[in-house]
Design an enzyme around this catalytic site. Structure first.
Site, PDB file in Angstrom:
ATOM      1  N   ILE A 108       0.903  -1.073   0.070  1.00 21.80           N
ATOM      2  CA  ILE A 108      -0.044  -0.006   0.039  1.00 21.80           C
ATOM      3  C   ILE A 108       0.766   1.217   0.062  1.00 21.80           C
ATOM      4  CG2 ILE A 108      -0.383  -0.034   2.588  1.00 21.80           C
ATOM      5  CD1 ILE A 108      -3.154   1.280   2.240  1.00 21.80           C
ATOM      6  N   ILE A 139       4.933  -1.154   2.814  1.00 24.88           N
ATOM      7  CA  ILE A 139       4.641   0.386   2.536  1.00 24.88           C
ATOM      8  C   ILE A 139       5.433   0.610   1.174  1.00 24.88           C
ATOM      9  CG2 ILE A 139       4.480   2.493   3.507  1.00 24.88           C
ATOM     10  CD1 ILE A 139       2.841   0.342   5.030  1.00 24.88           C
ATOM     11  N   LYS A 140       4.513   1.347   0.149  1.00 25.62           N
ATOM     12  CA  LYS A 140       5.283   1.697  -1.009  1.00 25.62           C
ATOM     13  C   LYS A 140       5.874   3.046  -0.756  1.00 25.62           C
ATOM     14  CE  LYS A 140       3.958   0.347  -5.029  1.00 25.62           C
ATOM     15  NZ  LYS A 140       3.083   0.034  -6.378  1.00 25.62           N
ATOM     16  N   ILE A 141       6.819   3.353  -1.148  1.00 27.84           N
ATOM     17  CA  ILE A 141       7.596   4.815  -0.727  1.00 27.84           C
ATOM     18  C   ILE A 141       8.112   5.317  -2.381  1.00 27.84           C
ATOM     19  CG2 ILE A 141       9.401   6.506   0.242  1.00 27.84           C
ATOM     20  CD1 ILE A 141       8.922   4.656   2.661  1.00 27.84           C
TER      21      ILE A 141
END
EC number: 2.2.1.2
Length: 369
Positions: A108, A139-141
């Protein structure tokens, strides 16, 4: 039900097949479970454009919107998206446990409007991780310059990270360095490294879309011969860099000895946009061990129907370097192309997020009318 032989062959060659799509309908219909059972799907990625498509549907989210009541739209979006991701991680829990958390991951993304805001990206990464509250989430960064320290900060807290929107080799090397620093800090902070995961999402087909336009404009025989070659060459050289960095970095060797896992390259943007090319080009030409390929369902179906799945990166580095050199000789700067693709990618995700907010607001108004 047996797995498809073509997806199985791809998986046996070392590629983890992830689906680049998620929606409540897919979760509740059993579609996701079916793909796990029949097409070797072992993970899911989401992004603002995927949620825009899902949340624009009238109906599937109405019950939760009604339950939430007249909340502000930002809160509603957070609740809807993290619920989908949490439910998907539960579906993949068996995959996660059977692979010791290498796969079974669901990603996400932080709010794309924070792409150039290090502090708030890192802060929201923690909030999303705690909200989803599942060990197999990621977690997408985005891999902007401002995103790099946020990647390190997030990993330092023991949070698994999917680094997205990588287009250039230069930026990819910076991402690996940010990852290694983050794992070193996680180790120093006492986190268990064994179940931490990370992937580096290297975007593929968009490079061909951009470079092919420049080659067509050039119009020479030499340019014509290079059409459809830049993206695969760029990705293969990323894999060469992956092997070099993780095999030769002494700092990484020490962390690996403590149980840390390499940040795997993930091929993203693998749907074929040019009808003249194979519909599984960006899968079949990029097969090697320790790879993740996240693909839209259309590409997954193409792979299942007629994909090759045999190893295809080994022995290609010299040819790939040659492609890049020939592009430079024609006056095509890969750096200029990839810099623009990164900026355009961030802008596109922000536009999708604006649409998400608009659609969800309309849903809030509809169910509370």
């Amino acid at each position: 039900m047996a797995q498809n032989e073509n997806t199985q062959r791809t998986s046996d060659s070392g590629v983890s097949i992830w689906l680049d799509d998620l929606s409540r309908t897919r979760i509740e219909s059993g579609s996701l479970q079916k793909l796990i059972a029949e097409k070797n799907v072992v993970g899911v990625t989401t992004n603002p454009s995927i949620f825009q498509k899902a949340l624009s549907q009238v109906g599937p989210y109405d019950a939760q919107l009604k339950e939430l009541g007249k909340v502000d739209v930002e809160t509603a979006v957070r609740e809807l998206t993290t619920t989908d991701v949490r439910n998907a991680t539960d579906i993949f829990r068996d995959v996660a446990e059977s692979t010791d958390y290498v796969d079974g991951r669901v990603s996400i993304e932080v709010d794309p409007r924070l792409a150039h805001d290090t502090e708030n990206t890192a802060k929201q990464a923690v909030e999303l991780w705690e909200k989803v509250d599942r060990p197999n989430a990621m977690i997408k960064i985005p891999a902007t310059l401002e995103g790099l320290p946020a990647i390190t900060a997030t990993l330092s807290k023991g949070i698994s990270v999917n680094v997205t929107l990588i287009f250039s080799l230069e930026r990819y090397e910076q991402v690996i360095d940010a990852f290694i620093e983050g794992i070193a800090q996680a180790d120093a902070n006492g986190h268990d490294l064994k179940h931490m995961g990370s992937v580096a999402s290297f975007f593929v087909s968009r490079v061909d879309s951009a470079v092919d336009k420049l080659l067509e404009a050039n119009g020479s025989v030499e340019a014509k011969e290079l059409e459809g070659k830049a993206a695969v060459a760029n990705a293969r050289l990323a894999y060469e860099l992956f092997e070099k960095k993780f095999n030769e970095d002494s700092r990484w060797s020490a962390l690996e000895a403590k149980g840390a896992r390499r940040q795997r390259p993930l091929w993203a943007s693998t749907g074929t946009k040019n009808a003249a090319y194979s519909d599984c080009k960006y899968v079949d030409e990029l097969v090697a061990k320790d790879i993740v390929n996240t693909m839209p369902e259309k590409t997954l179906d193409a792979l299942a129907a007629h994909g090759n799945g045999a190893p295809s990166i080994e022995g290609t580095y010299e040819e790939s370097h040659s492609v890049m050199e020939k592009l430079e000789e024609l006056g095509i700067s890969i750096k200029d192309v990839t810099d623009k693709l990164e900026a355009d990618g961030v802008a596109s995700f922000i536009a999708s997020w604006d649409s998400v907010l608009s659609d969800v607001q309309a849903g809030i108004d509809r169910v509370n009318a």
